[in-house]
Design a protein around this motif. Structure first.
Motif, PDB file in Angstrom:
ATOM      1  N   ASP A 213       0.821  -1.211   0.000  1.00 35.18           N
ATOM      2  CA  ASP A 213       0.000   0.000   0.000  1.00 35.18           C
ATOM      3  C   ASP A 213       0.856   1.262   0.000  1.00 35.18           C
ATOM      4  OD1 ASP A 213      -2.321  -1.532  -0.050  1.00 35.18           O
ATOM      5  OD2 ASP A 213      -2.508  -1.547   2.132  1.00 35.18           O
ATOM      6  N   GLU A 214       1.914   1.272   0.797  1.00 35.70           N
ATOM      7  CA  GLU A 214       2.801   2.444   0.820  1.00 35.70           C
ATOM      8  C   GLU A 214       3.531   2.611  -0.507  1.00 35.70           C
ATOM      9  OE1 GLU A 214       5.238   3.396   4.226  1.00 35.70           O
ATOM     10  OE2 GLU A 214       4.056   2.009   5.440  1.00 35.70           O
ATOM     11  N   ILE A 215       3.929   1.505  -1.098  1.00 37.66           N
ATOM     12  CA  ILE A 215       4.611   1.561  -2.395  1.00 37.66           C
ATOM     13  C   ILE A 215       3.656   2.119  -3.450  1.00 37.66           C
ATOM     14  CG2 ILE A 215       5.632   0.177  -4.253  1.00 37.66           C
ATOM     15  CD1 ILE A 215       6.683  -1.713  -1.977  1.00 37.66           C
ATOM     16  N   MET A 216       2.418   1.623  -3.476  1.00 38.10           N
ATOM     17  CA  MET A 216       1.448   2.127  -4.459  1.00 38.10           C
ATOM     18  C   MET A 216       1.143   3.599  -4.239  1.00 38.10           C
ATOM     19  SD  MET A 216      -1.267  -0.940  -5.219  1.00 38.10           S
ATOM     20  CE  MET A 216      -1.611  -1.295  -3.496  1.00 38.10           C
ATOM     21  N   ALA A 217       1.015   4.016  -2.991  1.00 40.66           N
ATOM     22  CA  ALA A 217       0.732   5.427  -2.710  1.00 40.66           C
ATOM     23  C   ALA A 217       1.886   6.312  -3.176  1.00 40.66           C
ATOM     24  CB  ALA A 217       0.474   5.625  -1.219  1.00 40.66           C
ATOM     25  N   ALA A 218       3.110   5.901  -2.880  1.00 43.86           N
ATOM     26  CA  ALA A 218       4.278   6.684  -3.317  1.00 43.86           C
ATOM     27  C   ALA A 218       4.366   6.710  -4.834  1.00 43.86           C
ATOM     28  CB  ALA A 218       5.557   6.095  -2.722  1.00 43.86           C
ATOM     29  N   TYR A 219       4.087   5.580  -5.474  1.00 43.70           N
ATOM     30  CA  TYR A 219       4.128   5.506  -6.935  1.00 43.70           C
ATOM     31  C   TYR A 219       3.063   6.416  -7.556  1.00 43.70           C
ATOM     32  CZ  TYR A 219       3.615   3.731 -11.632  1.00 43.70           C
ATOM     33  OH  TYR A 219       3.502   3.636 -12.993  1.00 43.70           O
ATOM     34  N   ARG A 220       1.847   6.377  -7.022  1.00 46.76           N
ATOM     35  CA  ARG A 220       0.777   7.239  -7.550  1.00 46.76           C
ATOM     36  C   ARG A 220       1.125   8.711  -7.371  1.00 46.76           C
ATOM     37  NH1 ARG A 220      -3.549   3.200  -5.215  1.00 46.76           N
ATOM     38  NH2 ARG A 220      -4.271   2.227  -7.125  1.00 46.76           N
ATOM     39  N   ASP A 221       1.683   9.069  -6.209  1.00 49.46           N
ATOM     40  CA  ASP A 221       2.100  10.452  -5.976  1.00 49.46           C
ATOM     41  C   ASP A 221       3.168  10.865  -6.989  1.00 49.46           C
ATOM     42  OD1 ASP A 221       0.371  10.694  -3.834  1.00 49.46           O
ATOM     43  OD2 ASP A 221       1.921  10.447  -2.307  1.00 49.46           O
ATOM     44  N   CYS A 222       4.102   9.961  -7.248  1.00 47.60           N
ATOM     45  CA  CYS A 222       5.174  10.233  -8.207  1.00 47.60           C
ATOM     46  C   CYS A 222       4.590  10.457  -9.600  1.00 47.60           C
ATOM     47  CB  CYS A 222       6.171   9.078  -8.212  1.00 47.60           C
ATOM     48  SG  CYS A 222       7.540   9.301  -9.344  1.00 47.60           S
ATOM     49  N   CYS A 223       3.666   9.603 -10.005  1.00 48.47           N
ATOM     50  CA  CYS A 223       3.036   9.743 -11.319  1.00 48.47           C
ATOM     51  C   CYS A 223       2.294  11.071 -11.421  1.00 48.47           C
ATOM     52  CB  CYS A 223       2.083   8.587 -11.590  1.00 48.47           C
ATOM     53  SG  CYS A 223       2.920   7.028 -11.916  1.00 48.47           S
ATOM     54  N   SER A 224       1.611  11.434 -10.361  1.00 48.57           N
ATOM     55  CA  SER A 224       0.889  12.703 -10.337  1.00 48.57           C
ATOM     56  C   SER A 224       1.855  13.879 -10.452  1.00 48.57           C
ATOM     57  CB  SER A 224       0.074  12.798  -9.050  1.00 48.57           C
ATOM     58  OG  SER A 224      -0.584  14.018  -8.969  1.00 48.57           O
ATOM     59  N   ARG A 225       2.935  13.800  -9.690  1.00 44.41           N
ATOM     60  CA  ARG A 225       3.944  14.861  -9.703  1.00 44.41           C
ATOM     61  C   ARG A 225       4.558  15.039 -11.094  1.00 44.41           C
ATOM     62  NH1 ARG A 225       9.017  13.566  -7.871  1.00 44.41           N
ATOM     63  NH2 ARG A 225       8.100  11.769  -6.861  1.00 44.41           N
ATOM     64  N   LEU A 226       4.780  13.915 -11.783  1.00 45.07           N
ATOM     65  CA  LEU A 226       5.406  13.967 -13.109  1.00 45.07           C
ATOM     66  C   LEU A 226       4.377  14.015 -14.237  1.00 45.07           C
ATOM     67  CD1 LEU A 226       8.302  11.402 -12.597  1.00 45.07           C
ATOM     68  CD2 LEU A 226       8.432  13.891 -12.556  1.00 45.07           C
ATOM     69  N   ARG A 227       3.104  14.116 -13.862  1.00 45.36           N
ATOM     70  CA  ARG A 227       2.004  14.170 -14.827  1.00 45.36           C
ATOM     71  C   ARG A 227       2.018  12.974 -15.773  1.00 45.36           C
ATOM     72  NH1 ARG A 227       3.711  19.566 -14.272  1.00 45.36           N
ATOM     73  NH2 ARG A 227       2.127  20.871 -13.347  1.00 45.36           N
ATOM     74  N   SER A 228       2.201  11.820 -15.193  1.00 49.15           N
ATOM     75  CA  SER A 228       2.175  10.569 -15.936  1.00 49.15           C
ATOM     76  C   SER A 228       0.918   9.815 -15.527  1.00 49.15           C
ATOM     77  CB  SER A 228       3.416   9.731 -15.624  1.00 49.15           C
ATOM     78  OG  SER A 228       3.353   8.498 -16.280  1.00 49.15           O
ATOM     79  N   SER A 229       0.064   9.525 -16.491  1.00 43.51           N
ATOM     80  CA  SER A 229      -1.219   8.908 -16.151  1.00 43.51           C
ATOM     81  C   SER A 229      -1.266   7.411 -16.434  1.00 43.51           C
ATOM     82  CB  SER A 229      -2.343   9.601 -16.922  1.00 43.51           C
ATOM     83  OG  SER A 229      -2.101   9.469 -18.310  1.00 43.51           O
ATOM     84  N   ASP A 230      -0.269   6.853 -17.099  1.00 42.66           N
ATOM     85  CA  ASP A 230      -0.289   5.440 -17.470  1.00 42.66           C
ATOM     86  C   ASP A 230       0.338   4.608 -16.365  1.00 42.66           C
ATOM     87  OD1 ASP A 230      -0.578   3.105 -18.865  1.00 42.66           O
ATOM     88  OD2 ASP A 230       1.256   3.373 -20.021  1.00 42.66           O
ATOM     89  N   MET A 231      -0.472   4.298 -15.335  1.00 36.17           N
ATOM     90  CA  MET A 231       0.081   3.579 -14.198  1.00 36.17           C
ATOM     91  C   MET A 231      -0.654   2.290 -13.888  1.00 36.17           C
ATOM     92  SD  MET A 231      -1.136   5.895 -10.958  1.00 36.17           S
ATOM     93  CE  MET A 231      -1.679   7.475 -11.542  1.00 36.17           C
ATOM     94  N   SER A 232      -1.675   1.949 -14.659  1.00 33.98           N
ATOM     95  CA  SER A 232      -2.514   0.806 -14.312  1.00 33.98           C
ATOM     96  C   SER A 232      -1.761  -0.513 -14.313  1.00 33.98           C
ATOM     97  CB  SER A 232      -3.716   0.724 -15.251  1.00 33.98           C
ATOM     98  OG  SER A 232      -3.272   0.549 -16.582  1.00 33.98           O
TER      99      SER A 232
END
Length: 96
Positions: A43-62
Motif C-alpha cells: 500500500d505504501e509503495i502504491m501510494a508513493a508511486y501514484r504520488d510520483c506519477c501525479s507529480r510527473l504528470r504521468s497517467s499510465d500507471m494501471s
C-alpha cells in the motif's frame, strides 16, 4: 554503505520513488517494480508511486499498480497458507 544499514527492497523503495525526478527515471522504476517480488509494504509503495506519477504528470500507471496488487494478493495468500500449515502442525502435535 555498511551492510547492517541496508533495508529490504519493500522498505527502501518508497524513499527511492520519492526521489524520482524525470519520466525516464519513472520508466526504469516501473520496470523494476514489475520485475521484483515485493513481499510487504504494498500500500505504501502504491501510494508513493501514484504520488510520483501525479507529480510527473504521468497517467499510465494501471499496469504497475496492477502488478503490485497482484503481488499483494499473492503475499496475503502465501501468509494465509503458512498460518493454516502452522495451525495444522499445532493440532497434529496436540493429538500426539
Amino acid at each position: 554503505m555498511d551492510p547492517k544499514d541496508l533495508k529490504p527492497f519493500h522498505l527502501s523503495v518508497v524513499a527511492i520513488i520519492k526521489m524520482v525526478q524525470t519520466k525516464g527515471q519513472l520508466e526504469m522504476l516501473e520496470r523494476l517494480l514489475r520485475a521484483t517480488k515485493i513481499p510487504e509494504n504494498h500500500d505504501e509503495i502504491m501510494a508513493a508511486y501514484r504520488d510520483c506519477c501525479s507529480r510527473l504528470r504521468s497517467s499510465d500507471m494501471s499496469d504497475v499498480v496492477g502488478a503490485i496488487l497482484a503481488q499483494k494478493q499473492a503475499a496475503e495468500e502465501e501468509k494465509a497458507e503458512r498460518l493454516r500449515s502452522h495451525e495444522q502442525e499445532m493440532e497434529d502435535a496436540d493429538r500426539a
